[in-house]
Structure formats: structure tokens, C-alpha cells
Write an enzyme that holds these catalytic residues in place. Structure first.
Site, PDB file in Angstrom:
ATOM      1  N   LYS A  37      -7.517   6.564  -6.438  1.00 33.13           N
ATOM      2  CA  LYS A  37      -6.617   7.380  -7.241  1.00 33.13           C
ATOM      3  C   LYS A  37      -5.266   6.695  -7.410  1.00 33.13           C
ATOM      4  O   LYS A  37      -4.760   6.036  -6.505  1.00 33.13           O
ATOM      5  CB  LYS A  37      -6.404   8.749  -6.586  1.00 33.13           C
ATOM      6  CG  LYS A  37      -7.650   9.622  -6.530  1.00 33.13           C
ATOM      7  CD  LYS A  37      -8.156   9.996  -7.903  1.00 33.13           C
ATOM      8  CE  LYS A  37      -9.313  10.985  -7.823  1.00 33.13           C
ATOM      9  NZ  LYS A  37      -9.882  11.306  -9.139  1.00 33.13           N
ATOM     10  N   GLU A  60      -8.896   5.159 -15.482  1.00 33.06           N
ATOM     11  CA  GLU A  60      -9.540   6.411 -15.882  1.00 33.06           C
ATOM     12  C   GLU A  60      -8.530   7.529 -16.135  1.00 33.06           C
ATOM     13  O   GLU A  60      -7.556   7.680 -15.396  1.00 33.06           O
ATOM     14  CB  GLU A  60     -10.510   6.833 -14.781  1.00 33.06           C
ATOM     15  CG  GLU A  60     -11.348   8.057 -15.109  1.00 33.06           C
ATOM     16  CD  GLU A  60     -12.427   8.287 -14.071  1.00 33.06           C
ATOM     17  OE1 GLU A  60     -12.717   9.463 -13.782  1.00 33.06           O
ATOM     18  OE2 GLU A  60     -12.970   7.290 -13.535  1.00 33.06           O
ATOM     19  N   ASP A 119     -19.552  14.647 -17.867  1.00 32.24           N
ATOM     20  CA  ASP A 119     -20.007  15.341 -16.663  1.00 32.24           C
ATOM     21  C   ASP A 119     -21.064  16.330 -17.111  1.00 32.24           C
ATOM     22  O   ASP A 119     -20.778  17.258 -17.869  1.00 32.24           O
ATOM     23  CB  ASP A 119     -18.837  16.066 -15.991  1.00 32.24           C
ATOM     24  CG  ASP A 119     -19.211  16.736 -14.671  1.00 32.24           C
ATOM     25  OD1 ASP A 119     -20.342  17.240 -14.563  1.00 32.24           O
ATOM     26  OD2 ASP A 119     -18.364  16.796 -13.767  1.00 32.24           O
TER      27      ASP A 119
END
Length: 363
Positions: A167, A222, A271
Site C-alpha cells: 500500500k 493501482e 472484482d
């Protein structure tokens, strides 16, 4: 064969270790919503979706109070027709969000039921490209100390991962840059490393961050900014100098069409539990292939391994640390950086420990 019954449930799943990112903060649990469909002969299909800790009751209610009336008595193998009926039943109340999660869970159950009746693994029924899928460990670790981040990395290497995501999106870009630098030094120059900002930045901040990371050979950056800014994503791709992954917060085929056709994404990332289910995920996969783009994924790895195993343009499967493995009889296998879609079980092959889950049931 017609659908005879539908059971749905909502569970609160405590995380083994609190997880953190730049938009959701610290997460202590997630919500799991399950759907179990049975036909008149007793065959069962299971679907599920999840939230990051809130909103699950709304998803559960949509399935229980609205989709039940669409599905009971319907022909179970007419999945495309049923998807359309579910979508338009709920369309006016929201094109996306809870509606997409609810439709996704039901659609997954329909595909599972169909392929179980066919006695075929899901990945074979969907195309059967290759059951061995490259995967990465998706760390949710923004607030980890650097030492904790590196320890987690070593644990993931020991588990067989050969690609890792971290992250970013801390208060200062210099902190992110130093953490990425440390990870690159720890892993070596050519090890696949991804960074995920969870929509933290404006477009200009995203471009600055991408440029700050260019020396570290990221596989992708991302979700640098909000998914609604399609034009902004295209600027980031053009001006940032690193590949961009996005899509976990895109909830319709049309949103993916807009993002891909605008040149706003390098690695589309649906997803299956929130984009509209297997029906839509596979359409996104083929759309990405038509644009010569590699596909990745978000969440639900035990299920999604089948979907990426079905298509030739898959890149990496995300393996998430949500702790659902302890409720699954045969969790997904990983060998030297590769996830294996099971070939010895029909459907998606996920068998939940329903008795264990019952202890976490909310309604």
C-alpha cells in the site's frame, strides 16, 4: 431444472490482523453475504460477496426481499436472462453499489449450480485456458512499520508468492517513496512489485507519485485516484510513466467500457463479487482482450482463480488476506508463485464450513 429454494445469510468475519489502507483506514472485520440456491433435484449452487465492514445488511436485504422473487421458480440454467431480470428489477434503486453486489452473489451461485450439474470445474466450463495462474500477495499494510512490512514480505515469500503488492498513500509522498525503495531493495530489481493507493490522490498528485516511483520498476500503480474520473485516469496513464491498474470499484460493464476505451487503464481489475458476477467479469475479460490489455483481479481469490484460468489475457490473480481460508474446506493452492484452479471438483469447488460461519452470523 427450476430453482426451488434460496437461502441467504450475513456474517461478520473478524480479521486475524487489522488491515489498513489510505481510504478505509484500519479494518478489523469484513462482512460476508452468501447465497445458496437449490434446484428441484436438490443440487446446490453457492455465491457470495463481501464489504469492507459496512453495508452488508443492505446487500442481504436486496437478495432476500427482491431477487428471491426473480429466482424462485425460474429455469436455473438461463443465466443471462436471469441476470437481465435481476439487474432491471433493481436498476432504478441504484446502478451499482449494493445492487451490483447483490446481483453478483446471486449470479455466482447460478454459475456454480450450472457447472456442478454439468460435473465440470468452473474454469473449464468458462473456456478452459490454463489452470495455473500467476498470483501475488495483496498486502493491506499502509500503517505497518517498515520492519513489519518487510517481515510480512518475507512471510509471503516463504508461502510461495513470487509477486507482491504494497500500500501507498501515506501523508507525505516522500514516505511512500522510501517504503517503495526499501521494498525494491529487499526484493531485488526484477521481482514483480505493485503499489496500491486506494484512490488517495488527485490526478495531479497521482502523476507526481507515478513519476516518483518510476525508478523502482513497478508492475503497476493501482487506483491512484477516484474511479469516476475517467479523463483523469487517461492523463495519469499518459503522463505518469508507470502502468495503471484500476477496476475494483467499477460496478458495471459500461464503466469498464468507458475506462478502457478512454485509455485510462493498463491492467483492468474487476472484482467478481461487485462487478455483476461471473457473467459480467467474463465480458470485461473479453473486452480487455479486444483492447490487447492484460487482466488482473481483486478479491475472492478462491473463486476468481477459475475466471482467470479461463482466459488467455490474464496477468496476476490477487490473493487477499481477509482470513476466509479458515472457513473453506480446501483453500486455493499456491506453488512457486502460481495459483491452481481445482480440476477435481465441479463448480467453483468452494465448500464453506457453514457451522463455523454460523457463529459469526448477523441475521
Amino acid at each position: 431444472m427450476r430453482i426451488a429454494s434460496l437461502d441467504t445469510a450475513l456474517y461478520r468475519i473478524e480479521l486475524p490482523v487489522p488491515l489498513s489502507d489510505s481510504t478505509h483506514g484500519t479494518m478489523t472485520h469484513f462482512e460476508l453475504v452468501t447465497v445458496r440456491l437449490r434446484d428441484a433435484e436438490g443440487a446446490e449452487g453457492v455465491g457470495y460477496t463481501y464489504t469492507t465492514g459496512a453495508g452488508g445488511a443492505a446487500v442481504h436485504a436486496l437478495i432476500d426481499e427482491a431477487l428471491r422473487h426473480v429466482l424462485i421458480g425460474a429455469e436455473a440454467d438461463r443465466i443471462e436472462a436471469l441476470w437481465q431480470r435481476m439487474w432491471w428489477k433493481l436498476h432504478y434503486g441504484g446502478r451499482g453499489g449494493s445492487v451490483s453486489l447483490a446481483v453478483s452473489a446471486a449470479d455466482i451461485a447460478l454459475h456454480d449450480l450450472r457447472t456442478r450439474r454439468l460435473n465440470q470445474p468452473l474454469w473449464r466450463a468458462l473456456g478452459g485456458y490454463d489452470p495455473s495462474v500467476p498470483c501475488y500477495a495483496g498486502g493491506v499494510d499502509l500503517e505497518f512499520t517498515l520492519n513489519a512490512l518487510l517481515r510480512q514480505t518475507d512471510d509471503n515469500l516463504a508461502k510461495g508468492f513470487r509477486a507482491i503488492k504494497m500500500k501507498v498513500g501515506r501523508a507525505r509522498l516522500s514516505e511512500d517513496r522510501e517504503r517503495v525503495r526499501a521494498m525494491r531493495a529487499h526484493l531485488g530489481d526484477d521481482f514483480p512489485l505493485m503499489a496500491d493507493a486506494n484512490m488517495r490522490w488527485t490526478v495531479d498528485q497521482s502523476i507526481a507519485a507515478a513519476r516518483a516511483f518510476r525508478d523502482f520498476n513497478l508492475t503497476w500503480l493501482e487506483e491512484p485516484t477516484i474511479p469516476d474520473d475517467v479523463v483523469g485516469h487517461a492523463r495519469i496513464v499518459r503522463e505518469g510513466g508507470v502502468p495503471i491498474a484500476t477496476g475494483e470499484n467499477l460496478h458495471t460493464l459500461h464503466e469498464f467500457t468507458q475506462m478502457i476505451s478512454a485509455g485510462g487503464v493498463t491492467f483492468p481489475e474487476p472484482d467478481v463479487t461487485n462487478c455483476g458476477g461471473i457473467t459480467v467479469f467474463m465480458k470485461v475479460a473479453h473486452l480487455a482482450e479486444a483492447f490487447n490489455l492484460p487482466l488482473t483481479s481483486h478479491g475472492a481469490h478462491d473463486l476468481t482463480v477459475h475466471l482467470l484460468a479461463a482466459v488467455p489475457n490474464r496477468s496476476y490473480l490477487e490473493v487477499h488476506g481477509f482470513g476466509l481460508d479458515r472457513y473453506i474446506a480446501q483453500p486455493m493452492e499456491i506453488h512457486e508463485g502460481t495459483a491452481i484452479a481445482p480440476d477435481d471438483r465441479p463448480g467453483h469447488g468452494i465448500t464453506f464450513d457453514w457451522a463455523g460461519l454460523e457463529k459469526s452470523r448477523e441475521r
